[in-house]
Design a protein around this motif. Structure first.
Motif, short mmCIF file in Angstrom:
data_model
loop_
_atom_site.label_atom_id
_atom_site.label_comp_id
_atom_site.label_asym_id
_atom_site.label_seq_id
_atom_site.Cartn_x
_atom_site.Cartn_y
_atom_site.Cartn_z
N GLU A 102 0.86 -1.18 0.00
CA GLU A 102 0.00 0.00 0.00
C GLU A 102 0.90 1.22 0.00
N THR A 103 0.37 2.33 -0.53
CA THR A 103 1.13 3.57 -0.52
C THR A 103 0.51 4.53 0.49
N PHE A 104 1.31 5.48 0.91
CA PHE A 104 0.88 6.49 1.87
C PHE A 104 0.65 7.80 1.11
N ALA A 105 -0.48 7.87 0.42
CA ALA A 105 -0.77 9.02 -0.43
C ALA A 105 -0.91 10.31 0.36
N LYS A 106 -1.35 10.23 1.59
CA LYS A 106 -1.51 11.44 2.41
C LYS A 106 -0.14 11.99 2.83
N GLU A 107 0.74 11.12 3.30
CA GLU A 107 2.04 11.54 3.81
C GLU A 107 3.07 11.77 2.70
N PRO A 152 2.42 12.32 -1.02
CA PRO A 152 1.57 12.41 -2.22
C PRO A 152 2.33 12.39 -3.54
N ILE A 153 3.49 13.03 -3.60
CA ILE A 153 4.25 13.08 -4.84
C ILE A 153 4.81 11.69 -5.19
N SER A 154 5.41 11.04 -4.21
CA SER A 154 6.01 9.72 -4.43
C SER A 154 4.95 8.67 -4.72
N LYS A 207 1.92 9.14 -6.00
CA LYS A 207 1.37 9.36 -7.34
C LYS A 207 2.37 8.93 -8.41
N ASN A 208 3.64 9.22 -8.19
CA ASN A 208 4.68 8.81 -9.13
C ASN A 208 4.66 7.29 -9.31
N PHE A 209 4.62 6.54 -8.21
CA PHE A 209 4.55 5.09 -8.26
C PHE A 209 3.31 4.65 -9.02
N ASP A 210 2.17 5.24 -8.69
CA ASP A 210 0.92 4.88 -9.35
C ASP A 210 0.99 5.17 -10.85
N ASP A 211 1.59 6.28 -11.23
CA ASP A 211 1.71 6.60 -12.65
C ASP A 211 2.54 5.55 -13.39
N TYR A 212 3.64 5.11 -12.78
CA TYR A 212 4.46 4.05 -13.40
C TYR A 212 3.70 2.72 -13.47
N VAL A 213 2.95 2.42 -12.40
CA VAL A 213 2.15 1.19 -12.40
C VAL A 213 1.12 1.24 -13.52
N THR A 214 0.37 2.34 -13.59
CA THR A 214 -0.69 2.50 -14.60
C THR A 214 -0.14 2.39 -16.02
N ALA A 215 1.07 2.88 -16.22
CA ALA A 215 1.70 2.82 -17.55
C ALA A 215 2.28 1.44 -17.87
N TYR A 249 15.99 9.52 2.36
CA TYR A 249 15.25 8.84 1.31
C TYR A 249 13.78 8.77 1.69
N ALA A 250 12.92 9.09 0.74
CA ALA A 250 11.49 9.22 0.99
C ALA A 250 10.75 7.89 1.02
N VAL A 251 10.21 7.55 2.18
CA VAL A 251 9.33 6.39 2.32
C VAL A 251 7.96 6.78 1.76
N PHE A 252 7.35 5.85 1.00
CA PHE A 252 6.04 6.15 0.43
C PHE A 252 5.05 4.99 0.53
N GLY A 253 5.45 3.87 1.12
CA GLY A 253 4.53 2.74 1.21
C GLY A 253 5.07 1.66 2.11
N ARG A 254 4.31 0.56 2.18
CA ARG A 254 4.75 -0.58 2.99
C ARG A 254 4.16 -1.87 2.44
N VAL A 255 4.85 -2.96 2.74
CA VAL A 255 4.39 -4.29 2.35
C VAL A 255 3.32 -4.71 3.36
N VAL A 256 2.16 -5.13 2.86
CA VAL A 256 1.09 -5.58 3.74
C VAL A 256 0.90 -7.10 3.68
N GLU A 257 1.35 -7.73 2.61
CA GLU A 257 1.33 -9.19 2.48
C GLU A 257 2.56 -9.60 1.67
N GLY A 258 3.17 -10.71 2.09
CA GLY A 258 4.32 -11.21 1.35
C GLY A 258 5.66 -10.82 1.95
#
Length: 165
Positions: free
Chosen positions: A14-19, A21-23, A25-33, A120-129
């Motif tokens: 999961e990503t931490f869009a609130k904390e 937001p830039i990182s 969204k960047n991750f999401d943009d790469y995923v979507t592409a 280094y900017a943290v932007f998410g965490r592993v929730v499973e795996g």
């Protein structure tokens, strides 16, 4: 929530869009592409981190047409075990597609504790795996051309997709 389908087993993050937001969204943009599809974990350092998001299995850097993003290392999130953070060069605002997963607590990478004062900017965490992250972090590595710490047997990201929580 995102599903990282690897050649081993899947990892859910999961990503931490609130904390961060830039990182996030960047991750999401790469995923979507579909940018991450067919890339590998290209840098694995035991008891530190596993890095991915920029190289193909033949260690060719994937062409990146997106601009680098602003470093969000002052977002209050910590480089703790199983968190995702943006990889960058020595230039603070140089992160693009590459990210890493901490395989141990790496608080020295946080802004307040970093040698460069940037961190280094943290932007998410592993929730499973988490067990898969540990497994990747323990693979045998070697030198491939100018690159060190490269898994001897490629661990491929087959795809990253948006998924249900």
């Amino acid at each position: 929530m995102y599903l990282i389908k690897t050649s081993l087993v899947d990892i859910k993050v999961e990503t931490f869009a609130k904390e961060a937001p830039i990182s996030a969204k960047n991750f999401d943009d790469y995923v979507t592409a579909g940018f991450y599809d067919g890339t590998i974990f290209h840098r694995v350092i035991p008891n530190f981190m596993i890095q991915c998001g920029g190289f193909t299995p033949d260690m060719k850097e994937k062409a990146n047409k997106r601009a680098a993003i602003k470093n969000e290392s002052s977002n209050g999130l910590s480089n703790e075990k199983y968190t995702l953070a943006m990889a960058r060069t020595n230039v603070p605002d140089s992160a693009t597609s590459q990210f890493y997963i901490n395989t141990t607590n790496n608080t020295f990478l946080n802004k307040a504790d970093s040698r460069d004062g940037v961190g280094y900017a943290v932007f998410g965490r592993v929730v499973e795996g988490q067990d898969i992250v540990d497994k990747i972090g323990a693979v045998r590595t070697g030198q491939r051309g100018p690159h060190g710490d490269v898994p001897v047997e490629a661990v491929v990201i087959e795809s990253i997709t948006v998924c249900e929580a």
